[in-house]
Design an enzyme around this catalytic site. Structure first.
Site, PDB file in Angstrom:
ATOM      1  CB  ALA A 155      42.117  48.535  44.223  1.00 50.26           C
ATOM      2  CB  CYS A 156      45.935  45.888  42.794  1.00 45.14           C
ATOM      3  SG  CYS A 156      46.544  46.040  44.470  1.00 45.14           S
ATOM      4  CB  SER A 157      42.740  46.155  38.436  1.00 40.00           C
ATOM      5  OG  SER A 157      42.966  44.810  38.735  1.00 40.00           O
ATOM      6  CB  SER A 333      47.632  50.476  39.960  1.00 38.82           C
ATOM      7  OG  SER A 333      48.277  51.697  40.234  1.00 38.82           O
ATOM      8  CG  PHE A 358      45.741  39.777  40.045  1.00 38.10           C
ATOM      9  CD1 PHE A 358      46.158  39.481  41.333  1.00 38.10           C
ATOM     10  CD2 PHE A 358      46.580  39.439  38.996  1.00 38.10           C
ATOM     11  CE1 PHE A 358      47.371  38.841  41.568  1.00 38.10           C
ATOM     12  CE2 PHE A 358      47.809  38.797  39.215  1.00 38.10           C
ATOM     13  CZ  PHE A 358      48.195  38.503  40.517  1.00 38.10           C
TER      14      PHE A 358
END
Ligand code: COA
Length: 372
Positions: A155-157, A333, A358
């Protein structure tokens, strides 16, 4: 053990922008249509009326002013409310691959490197447009890179997890360079019909070229240390997946798009990220006064202000913790990498900075860099 360095970055930015005012006008028209169509059920109390959205709320709650999207018309059509992207034949490049190739070529040009200099491609993103073959392998083929490629999703990381993965392979000697690409088509998994989140995301692709730090000419950032952590949470979730058909869930369902409990994310992720960065810096003997720049994940301005203050022990100057979310919104990301790509060239040799991403998982990743 070898060392690794970031030698090039690239950012592909779509041509369309949507301002908060444009977004809110479309949402409010959609809400009015919804309320008119469901007037009887709303009056009977079986369906809740959709309240209007507001540009003032969006800016105050998130710091976002506009976002880039691959398609604007579909998103702003009150009877549709999601992008319309033309179908592509199997022998045409996929959309994610095309975006990633654009960003990759920029990163390679910045580093002065060609396909022959690269050993691997990691496509690290929140969503992949098909199950298989891996998008990364297609990018590898389009760029005519030898070696191997694979997809990953944190995901965002995803970017920092990809950077650590590539760095560790370079350190061990199994490869000498890798592209870590993050093509994010967030507009396709965002629920534009939900005012709680319709303003959050935008589309973009980033690329980072990482090479063995040995005889490098030209500008680069030494990767001093990387650290990753995860802790399971349902507070950011999307239930879409390959089991959907087996569960007879092919109807238009809210949980097949991005869902979050934003308040809980705020409360739980902020301490997790602040502690993660503090421990990483402590273990690497990096003091707050050593940090020249923080390139943070770009989800929310208040979150970044909070983390910046915790890390530095004071309110950061604007140039110490640059935000790009006002222009790009949350690009999953890619956010911290856009900030790094756009706000790193002014650092001097020996200056230390930290990338931190995060998000869903929960996941957090940090990368300590030193300008060579
Ligand atoms: N326009 C007007 N009002 C809105 C609105 C909109 N678009 N969206 C929500 N509201 C209302 C809510 O209904 C709520 O009303 P109530 O107090 O009457 O219940 C009020 O505004 C506050 O909503 P809330 O959701 O509590 O706002 P917030 O301050 O938490 O901000 C986020 C929302 C999403 C910006 C914020 O929670 C956030 O950024 N969280 C973390 C997000 C994140 O990092 N996610 C990771 C994604 S990868």
């Amino acid at each position: 053990m070898f060392s690794a360095a970031i030698t090039g970055t690239g950012v592909f930015t779509p041509e369309h922008t949507i301002t908060n005012d444009e977004l809110v006008a479309a949402f409010n028209a959609h809400a009015d249509l919804f309320n008119a169509e469901n007037a009887a059920a709303i009056a009977a109390g079986t369906i809740e009326a959709k309240p209007h959205s507001s540009s003032e709320f969006i800016l105050a709650a998130s710091g976002i002013e506009r976002r880039y999207t691959l398609d604007k018309e579909g998103v702003l059509d009150p009877t549709r409310m999601f992008p319309k992207l033309p179908n592509r034949a199997d022998d045409e490049p996929s959309l994610m691959a095309e975006m990633a190739v654009d960003a990759s070529l920029q990163a390679m040009a910045q580093a002065g490197k060609s396909a022959d200099d690269i050993d691997a491609v990691i496509c690290a993103a929140s969503n992949h447009e098909r199950a298989y073959p891996a998008i990364a392998v297609e990018i590898q083929q389009l760029l005519e890179i030898n070696g191997f490629a694979f997809d990953m999703n944190v995901a965002c990381s995803s970017a920092t997890f990809g950077i650590q993965t590539a760095t560790d392979m370079i350190k061990s000697g199994s490869i000498s360079s890798a592209l870590v690409v993050c093509p994010e088509i967030c507009s396709a998994h965002l629920e534009w019909r939900d005012r709680d989140c319709h303003f959050i995301f935008g589309d973009v692709a980033t690329a980072v070229l990482i090479e063995r730090d040995e005889g490098l000419q030209g500008d680069h950032f030494k990767i001093k240390s990387t650290r990753l952590a995860t802790k399971f949470s349902n507070n950011i979730r999307n239930n879409n997946g390959f089991l959907r058909r087996t569960r007879d869930q092919m109807e238009d369902r809210r949980d097949m798009q991005f869902m979050q409990n934003g308040r809980k994310v705020f409360k739980e992720v902020l301490p997790m990220v602040s502690k993660h960065i503090a421990e990483h810096m402590n273990d690497e003997d990096v003091q707050a006064s050593d940090l020249k720049r923080l390139w943070l994940h770009q989800a929310n301005k208040t979150m970044n202000d909070y983390i910046g203050k915790k890390v530095l022990g004071r309110v950061p100057e604007a140039d110490e913790q640059p935000n790009i979310l006002q222009d790009y919104a949350n690009t999953s990301s890619a956010g911290s990498i856009i900030a790094f790509a756009n706000y790193s060239s002014d650092l001097n040799a020996g200056d230390v900075g930290l990338i931190c991403s995060f998000g869903a998982g929960y996941s957090v990743g940090s990368v300590i860099l030193e300008r060579a």
